[in-house]
Write a protein that holds these residues in place. Structure first.
Motif, mmCIF file in Angstrom:
data_model
loop_
_atom_site.group_PDB
_atom_site.id
_atom_site.type_symbol
_atom_site.label_atom_id
_atom_site.label_comp_id
_atom_site.label_asym_id
_atom_site.label_seq_id
_atom_site.Cartn_x
_atom_site.Cartn_y
_atom_site.Cartn_z
ATOM 1 N N ASP A 352 0.811 -1.216 0.000
ATOM 2 C CA ASP A 352 0.000 0.000 0.000
ATOM 3 C C ASP A 352 0.846 1.268 0.000
ATOM 4 O OD1 ASP A 352 0.971 -0.222 2.542
ATOM 5 O OD2 ASP A 352 -0.963 -0.222 3.559
ATOM 6 N N VAL A 353 2.173 1.121 -0.005
ATOM 7 C CA VAL A 353 3.077 2.266 -0.162
ATOM 8 C C VAL A 353 3.549 2.282 -1.616
ATOM 9 C CG1 VAL A 353 5.274 3.292 0.532
ATOM 10 C CG2 VAL A 353 3.843 2.144 2.238
ATOM 11 N N PRO A 354 3.158 3.268 -2.404
ATOM 12 C CA PRO A 354 3.555 3.305 -3.817
ATOM 13 C C PRO A 354 5.072 3.200 -3.983
ATOM 14 C CG PRO A 354 1.886 4.968 -3.371
ATOM 15 C CD PRO A 354 2.294 4.419 -2.040
ATOM 16 N N GLY A 355 5.488 2.301 -4.862
ATOM 17 C CA GLY A 355 6.909 2.120 -5.121
ATOM 18 C C GLY A 355 7.589 1.098 -4.239
ATOM 19 N N LEU A 356 6.902 0.605 -3.205
ATOM 20 C CA LEU A 356 7.466 -0.397 -2.306
ATOM 21 C C LEU A 356 6.828 -1.744 -2.609
ATOM 22 C CD1 LEU A 356 9.307 -1.039 0.128
ATOM 23 C CD2 LEU A 356 7.350 -0.563 1.605
ATOM 24 N N HIS A 357 7.660 -2.729 -2.951
ATOM 25 C CA HIS A 357 7.177 -4.032 -3.382
ATOM 26 C C HIS A 357 7.814 -5.145 -2.566
ATOM 27 C CE1 HIS A 357 6.801 -1.237 -6.739
ATOM 28 N NE2 HIS A 357 5.844 -2.003 -7.230
ATOM 29 N N VAL A 358 7.224 -6.322 -2.631
ATOM 30 C CA VAL A 358 7.771 -7.493 -1.937
ATOM 31 C C VAL A 358 7.813 -8.671 -2.895
ATOM 32 C CG1 VAL A 358 7.062 -6.819 0.386
ATOM 33 C CG2 VAL A 358 5.463 -8.091 -1.051
ATOM 34 N N THR A 359 8.767 -9.570 -2.655
ATOM 35 C CA THR A 359 8.847 -10.797 -3.424
ATOM 36 C C THR A 359 9.439 -11.886 -2.548
ATOM 37 O OG1 THR A 359 9.576 -11.764 -5.533
ATOM 38 C CG2 THR A 359 11.166 -10.394 -4.365
ATOM 39 N N GLY A 360 9.371 -13.130 -3.018
ATOM 40 C CA GLY A 360 9.903 -14.241 -2.242
ATOM 41 C C GLY A 360 9.080 -14.529 -1.005
ATOM 42 N N ALA A 361 9.755 -14.881 0.082
ATOM 43 C CA ALA A 361 9.059 -15.221 1.323
ATOM 44 C C ALA A 361 8.223 -14.053 1.839
ATOM 45 C CB ALA A 361 10.070 -15.651 2.383
ATOM 46 N N CYS A 362 8.659 -12.835 1.583
ATOM 47 C CA CYS A 362 7.901 -11.658 2.031
ATOM 48 C C CYS A 362 6.554 -11.551 1.328
ATOM 49 C CB CYS A 362 8.707 -10.386 1.775
ATOM 50 S SG CYS A 362 10.263 -10.314 2.682
ATOM 51 N N ALA A 363 6.436 -12.192 0.167
ATOM 52 C CA ALA A 363 5.187 -12.188 -0.600
ATOM 53 C C ALA A 363 4.470 -13.533 -0.505
ATOM 54 C CB ALA A 363 5.470 -11.843 -2.057
ATOM 55 N N GLY A 364 4.881 -14.379 0.436
ATOM 56 C CA GLY A 364 4.213 -15.660 0.620
ATOM 57 C C GLY A 364 4.573 -16.701 -0.412
ATOM 58 N N GLN A 365 5.627 -16.477 -1.183
ATOM 59 C CA GLN A 365 6.064 -17.450 -2.193
ATOM 60 C C GLN A 365 6.927 -18.502 -1.512
ATOM 61 O OE1 GLN A 365 7.841 -14.500 -4.665
ATOM 62 N NE2 GLN A 365 5.918 -13.919 -5.627
ATOM 63 N N ARG A 366 6.557 -19.763 -1.653
ATOM 64 C CA ARG A 366 7.107 -20.830 -0.822
ATOM 65 C C ARG A 366 8.342 -21.520 -1.400
ATOM 66 N NH1 ARG A 366 2.164 -24.692 0.311
ATOM 67 N NH2 ARG A 366 3.698 -25.718 1.665
ATOM 68 N N SER A 367 8.662 -21.285 -2.632
ATOM 69 C CA SER A 367 9.815 -21.955 -3.223
ATOM 70 C C SER A 367 10.386 -21.105 -4.342
ATOM 71 C CB SER A 367 9.419 -23.330 -3.774
ATOM 72 O OG SER A 367 8.570 -23.184 -4.903
ATOM 73 N N VAL A 368 11.574 -21.503 -4.810
ATOM 74 C CA VAL A 368 12.232 -20.747 -5.869
ATOM 75 C C VAL A 368 11.400 -20.751 -7.140
ATOM 76 C CG1 VAL A 368 14.261 -20.672 -7.369
ATOM 77 C CG2 VAL A 368 14.528 -21.103 -4.921
ATOM 78 N N ASN A 369 10.874 -21.927 -7.530
ATOM 79 C CA ASN A 369 10.139 -21.967 -8.789
ATOM 80 C C ASN A 369 8.739 -21.382 -8.669
ATOM 81 O OD1 ASN A 369 8.954 -24.036 -7.372
ATOM 82 N ND2 ASN A 369 9.253 -25.596 -8.943
ATOM 83 N N GLU A 370 8.391 -20.911 -7.476
ATOM 84 C CA GLU A 370 7.138 -20.177 -7.280
ATOM 85 C C GLU A 370 7.391 -18.682 -7.184
ATOM 86 O OE1 GLU A 370 4.853 -20.345 -3.411
ATOM 87 O OE2 GLU A 370 3.557 -21.637 -4.595
ATOM 88 N N THR A 371 8.653 -18.309 -7.035
ATOM 89 C CA THR A 371 9.004 -16.904 -6.845
ATOM 90 C C THR A 371 8.995 -16.150 -8.169
ATOM 91 O OG1 THR A 371 10.351 -17.423 -4.913
ATOM 92 C CG2 THR A 371 10.792 -15.329 -6.003
ATOM 93 N N ALA A 372 8.353 -15.015 -8.168
ATOM 94 C CA ALA A 372 8.294 -14.155 -9.351
ATOM 95 C C ALA A 372 8.751 -12.759 -8.964
ATOM 96 C CB ALA A 372 6.865 -14.104 -9.899
ATOM 97 N N PRO A 373 9.435 -12.068 -9.852
ATOM 98 C CA PRO A 373 9.844 -10.701 -9.525
ATOM 99 C C PRO A 373 8.636 -9.795 -9.358
ATOM 100 C CG PRO A 373 10.232 -11.182 -11.849
ATOM 101 C CD PRO A 373 9.836 -12.472 -11.199
ATOM 102 N N ALA A 374 8.783 -8.823 -8.487
ATOM 103 C CA ALA A 374 7.704 -7.853 -8.291
ATOM 104 C C ALA A 374 7.609 -6.949 -9.512
ATOM 105 C CB ALA A 374 7.976 -7.023 -7.042
ATOM 106 N N LEU A 375 6.389 -6.525 -9.822
ATOM 107 C CA LEU A 375 6.175 -5.548 -10.882
ATOM 108 C C LEU A 375 6.476 -4.183 -10.295
ATOM 109 C CD1 LEU A 375 5.167 -4.872 -13.732
ATOM 110 C CD2 LEU A 375 2.870 -4.728 -12.784
ATOM 111 N N THR A 376 7.623 -3.615 -10.664
ATOM 112 C CA THR A 376 8.086 -2.414 -9.981
ATOM 113 C C THR A 376 7.519 -1.116 -10.538
ATOM 114 O OG1 THR A 376 10.029 -2.422 -11.406
ATOM 115 C CG2 THR A 376 10.234 -3.499 -9.265
ATOM 116 N N ARG A 377 7.070 -1.142 -11.783
ATOM 117 C CA ARG A 377 6.522 0.078 -12.384
ATOM 118 C C ARG A 377 7.488 1.243 -12.264
ATOM 119 N NH1 ARG A 377 2.077 -1.391 -15.339
ATOM 120 N NH2 ARG A 377 0.625 -2.643 -14.139
#
Length: 397
Positions: A352-377
């Motif tokens: 909810d903070v514009p420009g601040l994104h999360v990925t990996g464990a911080c985004a609830g992604q449980r494994s490497v092949n589930e991890t996707a880069p954040a859309l940074t805009r």
């Protein structure tokens, strides 16, 4: 230094974290690596404490880019899965060769102003500095979940401590002791097999029966290859425990309802009806000489059993998974969290903070092949006047 307009030290994107999620963000994200600064206390995966242990996933499931030869170069020929140390080296190399700049430092605070983000850093040498960014991605990973306060007071360990002490060649503090491991997943199963050779006996207390993947479960996060050893020990224990000669370490697996420290005792309870499956049927009262249980609650208790051990004869290990970690500071503390501890975000990792994104464990992604880069805009063009960041020397990693 003025906060307005282009200035030295400003980056199009700062990625906080030095693990697999950070590498995926840098190598697959929509910001060119040359416009990215990676800030981490250490480069490498959070699984490094597993050392030479083989990881659960196959090499093809652990790729940080489309180039499988990069990981294969770190592995022994013929292996299907890398060890934790091999994968750690792969993550380090992936970040060092990505084209991004890297700074080894701890993020002490992140603030947002009209021009972007201000990150306050402290280097390993104690030097404090600030960097500025148009966008920030948190790829800070996770840490093993801590046990409840009563068990911490009773000396409970987190499962990573067991791995670290074994890797360091430390004396087995659990030698000759009863080991109780709380956890339902691979961490619990693997920790059980590691501790079993030195322990008096091992009891795994799970909140559910997970099963082996893919034979018993289609959940690819269920027990996989290294967990098979603990599975086998549970079955063999009920058949061989107490026999002469006794050659198999005793390991039990129970779906439990409670585990607590009560004065000078460690107590756990479980229902017979919850343990009629593949492993529970080998571990309930009467199955081995270590299952010294008593029925509690009377006839209407639905087969409720209780076991207790003297506190000074038990080592409790907490292996119930991990929780995300985040940098300190007021902005981080203000972010809304989900029940699992992750930051509230949308499908693209935007908070909810514009420009601040999360990925990996911080985004609830449980494994490497589930991890996707954040859309940074991020902006289409990089900020001008940036002072180049020197890449980290390999020797300092």
């Amino acid at each position: 230094m003025s906060q307005s307009g282009p200035r030295p030290g400003r980056w199009r994107l700062v990625v906080v974290g030095g693990g697999s999620a950070a590498a995926i963000q840098v190598r697959r994200g929509d910001v060119p690596p040359q416009e990215v600064l990676v800030v981490a206390e250490r480069l490498g995966t959070g699984m490094a404490f597993l050392g030479r242990s083989t990881l659960q996933s196959y090499a093809g499931e652990l790729l940080l880019s489309g180039r499988s030869e990069e990981l294969r170069a770190m592995m022994r020929a013929g292996d299907l899965r890398p060890s934790a140390s091999e994968y750690d080296a792969y993550v380090q190399e992936s970040l060092m060769r990505s084209g991004a700049s890297v700074t080894l430092a701890r993020v002490m605070d992140i603030q947002k102003n009209a021009q972007g983000f201000v990150l306050s850093l402290r280097t390993p040498g104690g030097v404090r500095r600030q960097v500025y960014a148009d966008g920030v991605v948190l790829a800070t990973g996770s840490t093993p979940r801590r046990p409840p306060e009563d068990l911490r007071a009773a000396g409970a360990l987190t499962y990573d401590v067991v791995h670290r002490e074994l890797a360091a060649g430390s004396s087995r503090r659990w030698e000759g002791m009863s080991v109780v491991i709380a956890g339902a997943g691979n961490s619990a199963m693997q920790t059980a097999s590691l501790m079993a050779p030195d322990a008096r006996d091992v009891t795994i207390l799970a909140n559910r029966y997970v099963g082996m993947y893919p034979a018993e479960s289609d959940d690819r996060f269920a027990w996989r290859a290294p967990s098979q050893l603990a599975y086998e020990l549970v079955v063999k224990s009920s058949r061989e425990c107490g026999r002469q000669p006794w050659n198999v370490p005793c390991v039990r697996h129970l779906v439990h309802e409670s585990l607590e420290a009560d004065g000078d005792r460690i107590r756990w309870r479980y229902r017979e009806t919850s343990n009629l499956g593949v492993l529970g049927s080998h571990s309930t009262a009467g199955r081995c000489r270590h299952a010294q249980a008593r029925r509690v609650g009377g006839e209407d208790a639905d087969g409720l059993w209780e076991e207790t051990r003297p506190r000074d004869s038990v080592v409790v290990v907490w292996a119930t998974g991990c929780t995300p970690v985040y940098p300190p500071g007021e902005l981080m503390g203000s972010l809304e969290r989900e029940p699992d501890g992750t930051v509230r975000r949308d499908a693209h990792g935007r908070t909810d903070v514009p420009g601040l994104h999360v990925t990996g464990a911080c985004a609830g992604q449980r494994s490497v092949n589930e991890t996707a880069p954040a859309l940074t805009r991020a902006p289409a063009a990089p900020a001008q006047g940036r002072e180049p960041e020197l890449a980290v020397e390999r020797a300092t990693v």
